[in-house]
Design a protein around this motif. Sequence first.
Motif: not given
Length: 557
Positions: A64-71, A16-36
Amino acid sequence: MKFASPMRFVMRRLKKILIWSTVILVIIGITGFLILPPIAKSLFVDKLSHALHRPVTIDKIKINPYLLTLTIRGLVIKEKSGAEKFVSFDEFYLNVDISSIYRRALILKEIKLTRPYFRVIRNTDATYNFSDLLTSPSPAKANQDDRSEPLRFSLHNIRIEQGSIDFWDGPKNKQHTVKDLLVAVPFISNMAYRIDHYSQPFISANINGNRYNIKGKTKPFADSLETVFDVEIKDLNIPYYLAYVPMELNFKLLSGFVDTKLQISYMQSVKKKPLLTIKGDITLRQLAADDIKGQPLLRFPLINIAIANLYPLKPFAHIRKISFHSPEASIRRDRHGELNLMALSPAKKGERKSPQKTEAGKEAGAAAPPLIDMDEFYIEEGKISFKDDMPRHQVSLNLSKLNLKVNNFSTRKANKSRLDMSAALENKGSISAAGPFVIDPLAAELAIKLDNIEIRAFQPYFTDKVKINVTSGHIKTEGTASINSPGRKGLSVQYAGNLLIANFRSIDKHNAEDFLKWKSLFFNNMQVGSNPPSVNIRQVALADFYTRLVIHNNGDL
């Protein structure tokens, strides 16, 4: 009743932790890479355009929300008219350190700005193309807590690459350009673990075609504010910047270049006064100045200045060496007695008020004279041409092969320096002087030697006083000149030595016939002085003397 084994329970929890972590990472990725990014781009463009009152465009924002970079890429801010670029850059990159969260501080791993451009215009009314942005800060709110701690930060790997600036100075009608600007700062931090570490910034740029390099080390947030900069300048064109000299010049600087390798250091401590120190080398090349009428004044092919320590805040200067290589000076005195060298001083604007004096007789508010120590001073192969228009007929004298050496010079009281000087006069005669001297109080003991000095060159100075023309003759003397300034008695000059006036010939102006001549006139053991005036000659010898005397009909001789 059956119970799931503890291992299976743990596995389900981990799943469950792995699934939720994956979901959160995916949400963070979609938000950081595509929405923000598009939202941030729209907000930046809108807010900046409104705040700056200028058109703003941005090509792309990448997060890049994973590397905490802004370009941010392709930012362009136009002038208010929207025609020309005001500010732009190709790329701005920012990398945030995750430790900022638990350190409760702004910690950046890297800040990089690529190809920034800034256009500056100074209008004829002394305003700038960005003057409308310089608004006064709003007053602090009454309930603001002034005792709040400042933001803690640690910024690393700060770089500005390939920067450029165009500056048009309207009042001075000057264009200035900065190209290939590089700024590299390893870190700057006000956090305790970094305060006492040196940051070593480096700045390099091509300004108006000249390369500038500044390298240093600094502790900007330490109590000492200890800062050291190495400043390297190559081929700085001096005449191009004369428009910014805050005084009117009475001469024309035709050319001149400066090279520097200086180290500038600043130190400030709580219990001591600030200390500013400058050391290093300055080279001046191809300096050429004419007077206001276009007549040659000074030519300095090469001047080298080696500074041991210069303290502008004291003031005190220790100069290792100053050397002039093949300098030329053209000195002229006009019919009113004014020297053209006076043109090197600033233009006079009104009469200077006489300073007030204290009870001790010293000028009130007068600053103490600077203390100067100079190890060596050289002039090599100098030339001086002198023209004097005050006499009825112009005097023209030329000094060549001028070599001057001064050792251990100082303005300190009773400091003894050493002088050695030699020169050729009119390519025939020679002049030399050597010996110790003191500046304060003025004193000197110099061995003087003059050889084959032509008298005819000085004819215009006495031609109105005697009715003869000197056709030949030279002076030779060797002795010691003593200069003293004993308190209130004034300057006293004494000369002791021998004097020879040889091969003297003259004619009278009326008949152009021989009037007075001799082979040698020798003064042995001569002592001449001033203050009080004195003349003491032990022996006079005259050889092969001839004179022609005529008594006119009226009895005049």
